[in-house]
Write a protein that holds these residues in place. Sequence first.
Motif, PDB file in Angstrom:
ATOM      1  N   PHE A   1       0.403  -1.619  -0.078  1.00 30.32           N
ATOM      2  CA  PHE A   1      -0.288  -0.164   0.451  1.00 30.32           C
ATOM      3  C   PHE A   1       1.052   0.956   0.253  1.00 30.32           C
ATOM      4  O   PHE A   1       2.287   1.186   1.067  1.00 30.32           O
ATOM      5  N   LEU A   2       0.982   1.957  -1.041  1.00 31.31           N
ATOM      6  CA  LEU A   2       1.180   2.821  -0.970  1.00 31.31           C
ATOM      7  C   LEU A   2       0.516   3.952  -1.105  1.00 31.31           C
ATOM      8  O   LEU A   2      -0.304   4.932  -2.104  1.00 31.31           O
ATOM      9  N   SER A   3       0.358   5.275  -0.148  1.00 31.72           N
ATOM     10  CA  SER A   3      -0.421   6.854  -0.228  1.00 31.72           C
ATOM     11  C   SER A   3       0.244   7.814  -1.861  1.00 31.72           C
ATOM     12  O   SER A   3       1.478   7.000  -2.063  1.00 31.72           O
ATOM     13  N   ALA A   4      -0.275   8.402  -2.202  1.00 32.05           N
ATOM     14  CA  ALA A   4       0.088   9.134  -2.804  1.00 32.05           C
ATOM     15  C   ALA A   4       1.542   9.824  -3.669  1.00 32.05           C
ATOM     16  O   ALA A   4       1.803  10.146  -4.229  1.00 32.05           O
ATOM     17  N   GLY A   5       1.270  10.069  -2.311  1.00 31.19           N
ATOM     18  CA  GLY A   5       2.763  11.046  -1.868  1.00 31.19           C
ATOM     19  C   GLY A   5       4.277  10.130  -2.102  1.00 31.19           C
ATOM     20  O   GLY A   5       5.055  10.059  -2.460  1.00 31.19           O
ATOM     21  N   ARG A   6       3.860   8.519  -1.372  1.00 29.23           N
ATOM     22  CA  ARG A   6       5.193   7.813  -0.904  1.00 29.23           C
ATOM     23  C   ARG A   6       4.764   7.163  -2.482  1.00 29.23           C
ATOM     24  O   ARG A   6       6.326   6.762  -3.176  1.00 29.23           O
ATOM     25  N   PHE A   7       4.107   6.727  -3.494  1.00 32.44           N
ATOM     26  CA  PHE A   7       4.249   6.711  -4.832  1.00 32.44           C
ATOM     27  C   PHE A   7       4.823   7.785  -5.344  1.00 32.44           C
ATOM     28  O   PHE A   7       5.665   7.468  -6.606  1.00 32.44           O
ATOM     29  N   ARG A   8       4.831   8.652  -5.249  1.00 28.37           N
ATOM     30  CA  ARG A   8       4.979   9.934  -6.136  1.00 28.37           C
ATOM     31  C   ARG A   8       6.376   9.231  -6.150  1.00 28.37           C
ATOM     32  O   ARG A   8       7.234   9.475  -6.935  1.00 28.37           O
ATOM     33  N   ALA A   9       7.269   9.515  -4.828  1.00 29.48           N
ATOM     34  CA  ALA A   9       7.846   9.360  -4.507  1.00 29.48           C
ATOM     35  C   ALA A   9       8.998   8.401  -5.520  1.00 29.48           C
ATOM     36  O   ALA A   9      10.223   8.443  -5.244  1.00 29.48           O
ATOM     37  N   PHE A  10       8.385   7.149  -4.920  1.00 33.57           N
ATOM     38  CA  PHE A  10       8.616   5.857  -5.494  1.00 33.57           C
ATOM     39  C   PHE A  10       8.809   6.098  -6.926  1.00 33.57           C
ATOM     40  O   PHE A  10       9.924   5.677  -6.906  1.00 33.57           O
ATOM     41  N   VAL A  11       8.418   6.389  -7.824  1.00 40.57           N
ATOM     42  CA  VAL A  11       8.512   6.809  -9.156  1.00 40.57           C
ATOM     43  C   VAL A  11       9.825   7.693  -9.098  1.00 40.57           C
ATOM     44  O   VAL A  11      10.856   7.333 -10.400  1.00 40.57           O
ATOM     45  N   ARG A  12       9.823   8.594  -8.788  1.00 43.77           N
ATOM     46  CA  ARG A  12      10.906   9.899  -8.679  1.00 43.77           C
ATOM     47  C   ARG A  12      12.436   8.917  -7.972  1.00 43.77           C
ATOM     48  O   ARG A  12      12.916   9.019  -8.816  1.00 43.77           O
ATOM     49  N   GLU A  13      12.118   7.917  -6.985  1.00 46.55           N
ATOM     50  CA  GLU A  13      13.528   7.398  -6.327  1.00 46.55           C
ATOM     51  C   GLU A  13      14.522   6.302  -7.089  1.00 46.55           C
ATOM     52  O   GLU A  13      15.391   5.835  -7.281  1.00 46.55           O
ATOM     53  N   GLN A  14      12.711   5.551  -7.225  1.00 47.20           N
ATOM     54  CA  GLN A  14      13.241   4.004  -7.634  1.00 47.20           C
ATOM     55  C   GLN A  14      12.237   3.859  -9.354  1.00 47.20           C
ATOM     56  O   GLN A  14      12.063   3.318  -9.212  1.00 47.20           O
TER      57      GLN A  14
ATOM     58  N   ALA B   1       9.428   1.302 -10.283  1.00 46.16           N
ATOM     59  CA  ALA B   1       7.997   2.011 -10.220  1.00 46.16           C
ATOM     60  C   ALA B   1       7.265   1.394 -11.802  1.00 46.16           C
ATOM     61  O   ALA B   1       6.017   0.955 -11.533  1.00 46.16           O
ATOM     62  N   MET B   2       7.945   1.187 -12.493  1.00 41.18           N
ATOM     63  CA  MET B   2       7.695   0.827 -14.094  1.00 41.18           C
ATOM     64  C   MET B   2       7.437  -0.834 -13.693  1.00 41.18           C
ATOM     65  O   MET B   2       5.933  -1.107 -14.051  1.00 41.18           O
ATOM     66  N   SER B   3       8.502  -1.310 -12.933  1.00 46.31           N
ATOM     67  CA  SER B   3       7.701  -3.292 -13.182  1.00 46.31           C
ATOM     68  C   SER B   3       6.516  -2.990 -12.503  1.00 46.31           C
ATOM     69  O   SER B   3       5.592  -3.948 -12.358  1.00 46.31           O
ATOM     70  N   LEU B   4       6.172  -1.764 -10.810  1.00 45.68           N
ATOM     71  CA  LEU B   4       5.212  -2.894 -10.604  1.00 45.68           C
ATOM     72  C   LEU B   4       3.539  -1.968 -11.812  1.00 45.68           C
ATOM     73  O   LEU B   4       2.542  -2.468 -11.864  1.00 45.68           O
ATOM     74  N   ILE B   5       4.162  -0.819 -11.963  1.00 45.52           N
ATOM     75  CA  ILE B   5       3.123  -0.302 -13.124  1.00 45.52           C
ATOM     76  C   ILE B   5       2.479  -1.282 -13.898  1.00 45.52           C
ATOM     77  O   ILE B   5       1.253  -1.629 -14.122  1.00 45.52           O
ATOM     78  N   ALA B   6       3.760  -2.055 -14.564  1.00 45.51           N
ATOM     79  CA  ALA B   6       2.950  -2.921 -15.426  1.00 45.51           C
ATOM     80  C   ALA B   6       2.963  -4.034 -14.555  1.00 45.51           C
ATOM     81  O   ALA B   6       1.580  -4.540 -15.471  1.00 45.51           O
ATOM     82  N   GLN B   7       2.703  -4.529 -13.575  1.00 44.79           N
ATOM     83  CA  GLN B   7       2.271  -5.760 -12.784  1.00 44.79           C
ATOM     84  C   GLN B   7       0.447  -5.075 -12.481  1.00 44.79           C
ATOM     85  O   GLN B   7      -0.205  -5.917 -12.976  1.00 44.79           O
TER      86      GLN B   7
END
Length: 159
Positions: free
Chosen positions: A18-31, A35-41
């Motif tokens: 579970f990622l909040s919107a803010g943590r998801f944006r940070a995840f996309v920015r930092e990794q 993030a692309m693997s997660l989005i693909a899944q």
Amino acid sequence: IPRFSTEARADQDTATLFLSAGRFRAFVREQPQHAMSLIAQVLTERSTLLEKLRELTTMSVEQRLIVSLSRMAAFDTFTRDDGCLVLNTNRYRLLCELVGATRESVSLVLGRFAGESLIERKGSSLIVRVDKLLHRIEELPTDDLLLTNSTPIAACQVV
């Protein structure tokens, strides 16, 4: 903080995320690679759900049951060494969920299949010779057959 409640079952060890919107944006920015693997899944899961929705709206319970049994037969965890699919009470619940129908609706169709000797009752279990359902599968539209993703169905012997 919103609270989410859900029920989930898994056949193997599974982790949820579970990622909040803010943590998801940070995840996309930092990794970005992760993030692309997660989005693909997520997109793959979404496509699977949309296909399931299409099945639920365009196929009868009998057709969905045959497709679900064919899919289950493709996995060794559901079949015996001789290729027969064995449905006990635990798997019966899973089958109803895969079909997207009530236990009563699935039981009605399975009862018809038993009456036509397409399946066999052994105590509280059902023995399904998926190869016997081939003539029913052949009646399905071609696109529904392609969705089963099953390997060739082998014959089995009831013991």
